[in-house]
Design a protein around this motif. Structure first.
Motif, PDB file in Angstrom:
ATOM      1  N   GLY A 275       0.793  -1.225   0.000  1.00  0.00           N
ATOM      2  CA  GLY A 275       0.000   0.000   0.000  1.00  0.00           C
ATOM      3  C   GLY A 275       0.817   1.263   0.000  1.00  0.00           C
ATOM      4  N   ALA A 276       1.833   1.349  -0.870  1.00  0.00           N
ATOM      5  CA  ALA A 276       2.658   2.550  -0.957  1.00  0.00           C
ATOM      6  C   ALA A 276       1.833   3.753  -1.391  1.00  0.00           C
ATOM      7  N   LEU A 277       2.168   4.919  -0.851  1.00  0.00           N
ATOM      8  CA  LEU A 277       1.500   6.165  -1.230  1.00  0.00           C
ATOM      9  C   LEU A 277       2.209   6.850  -2.390  1.00  0.00           C
ATOM     10  N   VAL A 278       3.528   6.690  -2.432  1.00  0.00           N
ATOM     11  CA  VAL A 278       4.320   7.318  -3.486  1.00  0.00           C
ATOM     12  C   VAL A 278       5.462   6.373  -3.864  1.00  0.00           C
ATOM     13  N   GLU A 319      13.646   1.914  -7.771  1.00  0.00           N
ATOM     14  CA  GLU A 319      12.356   2.359  -7.245  1.00  0.00           C
ATOM     15  C   GLU A 319      12.043   1.716  -5.895  1.00  0.00           C
ATOM     16  N   ILE A 320      11.414   2.500  -5.028  1.00  0.00           N
ATOM     17  CA  ILE A 320      10.972   1.992  -3.732  1.00  0.00           C
ATOM     18  C   ILE A 320       9.664   2.674  -3.365  1.00  0.00           C
ATOM     19  N   GLY A 321       8.726   1.903  -2.836  1.00  0.00           N
ATOM     20  CA  GLY A 321       7.455   2.460  -2.384  1.00  0.00           C
ATOM     21  C   GLY A 321       7.569   3.016  -0.974  1.00  0.00           C
ATOM     22  N   LEU A 322       6.989   4.193  -0.768  1.00  0.00           N
ATOM     23  CA  LEU A 322       7.050   4.840   0.539  1.00  0.00           C
ATOM     24  C   LEU A 322       5.645   5.113   1.056  1.00  0.00           C
TER      25      LEU A 322
END
Length: 342
Positions: A275-278, A319-322
């Motif tokens: 559930g990454a926001l950005v 890339e990494i989800g934050l």
């Protein structure tokens, strides 16, 4: 000691208005910091309190007495300037005693005040030196001592640390904080450095364009900024702002109704397990030892910073989800710039 009241204070230079209808209460014994970008009016406002600038409109009271037309020397204030303004040919003792001698104070009282101030500031061994034999930090302490000997009701500091190197700024900042704790005198401090503001102030006044944007305790401005300007000014590094095009589907879903912008502080951004926001693309990683500043871009090209102690999770170009704790998120209306409470 004395409190101050500013009511509808304005300042004009010809047809140009640089201070707009300022209303502010400063309690007796408070440490208040005026902060804002260059040209926002903070030093002008301080100089109006000191009597070094005329007040174009409104009323200023110190200790319950109106000061609009009172001479600077009779306002019960003492000012410490950015430049130390010491007499180069005089000893430290004579620099500190000069104003008292001009006021024709008896020599025994002058000596008592100078030596007491020197002891407070730990500069007694320097009393016979001239300013050129002192370091920058020592000169600033002498300038502060010259203010202390006057025993003012209000101390005014106009960016007193800006000429010092980084280590001396930290040391002198601590000394000023301890001085306030010891004297308990009302102090007003001007700076463009929001770190100084956060660490010194009982109350911060954020200025922009001659107006007050927000007044409050440092932690309140950090946690509940009234608008995007305050949110972006208070905090280091500054708050990140994202619009719908920067966010994932989950992130964009948070921006509903009046909210156009999602604000998240760098220290509150965390690697997402789901559930990454950005989605972040790191392009520069500054490893500072105890933490790292990760400079990133979103897929749409918006730059932002994540502050992390989990350095191993970030790799340049990968890339990494934050995400962030919902309690740490801030929502803003782009048209008004105001924070929306949720």
């Amino acid at each position: 000691m004395a409190g101050l009241t500013l009511r509808n204070i304005a300042k004009e230079y010809g047809t140009t208005r640089v201070i707009e209808d300022i209303n502010l209460d400063i309690d007796d014994g408070e440490f208040v910091v005026f902060v804002g970008p260059s040209g926002c009016g903070k030093s002008t406002l301080l100089r109006m309190i000191a009597g070094l600038e005329d007040i174009s409109g409104g009323h200023l009271t110190i200790g319950g007495k109106e000061m609009n037309d009172i001479a600077p020397a009779k306002r019960g204030v003492a000012m410490v300037f950015q430049t130390y303004a010491l007499y180069p040919h005089m000893s430290v003792y004579k620099n500190m005693a000069f104003g008292l001698k001009q006021a024709k104070m008896p020599q025994p009282e002058i000596d008592e005040r100078v030596r007491a101030a020197a002891q407070i500031l730990d500069i007694t061994p320097l009393l016979e030196r001239t300013p050129r034999a002192l370091s920058g930090g020592q000169r600033q302490r002498v300038a502060i001592g010259r203010a202390i000997v006057r025993e003012p009701d209000v101390f005014l500091f106009d960016e007193p640390l800006s000429n010092l190197d980084a280590a001396l700024r930290v040391q002198t900042r601590i000394e000023i904080a301890r001085l306030h704790e010891r004297l308990g005198t009302t102090m007003i401090y001007v700076t463009h450095d929001q770190v100084e503001a956060m660490t010194l102030a009982d109350k911060i006044v954020v200025l922009r364009g001659g107006n007050i944007e927000q007044v409050g305790r440092p932690i309140d401005l950090y946690n509940r900024p009234d608008n995007m300007f305050v949110a972006g000014f208070i905090g280091s590094p500054k708050m990140n702002f994202f619009n719908t095009s920067d966010l994932t589907t989950d992130g964009a879903a948070l921006l509903q109704g009046q909210a156009d912008t999602l604000g998240m502080r760098p220290e509150h951004l965390l690697p997402a397990t789901d559930g990454a926001l950005v989605i972040a693309i790191p392009d520069l990683i500054e490893n500072l030892g105890e933490y790292a500043l990760v400079h990133c871009q979103t897929a749409s090209g918006t730059g932002f910073i994540a502050k992390t102690t989990d350095m191993d999770r970030f790799q340049k170009g990968v890339e990494i989800g934050l995400t962030a704790d919902p309690a740490r998120m801030h929502f803003f209306n782009d048209e008004t710039g105001l924070r929306i409470a949720r």
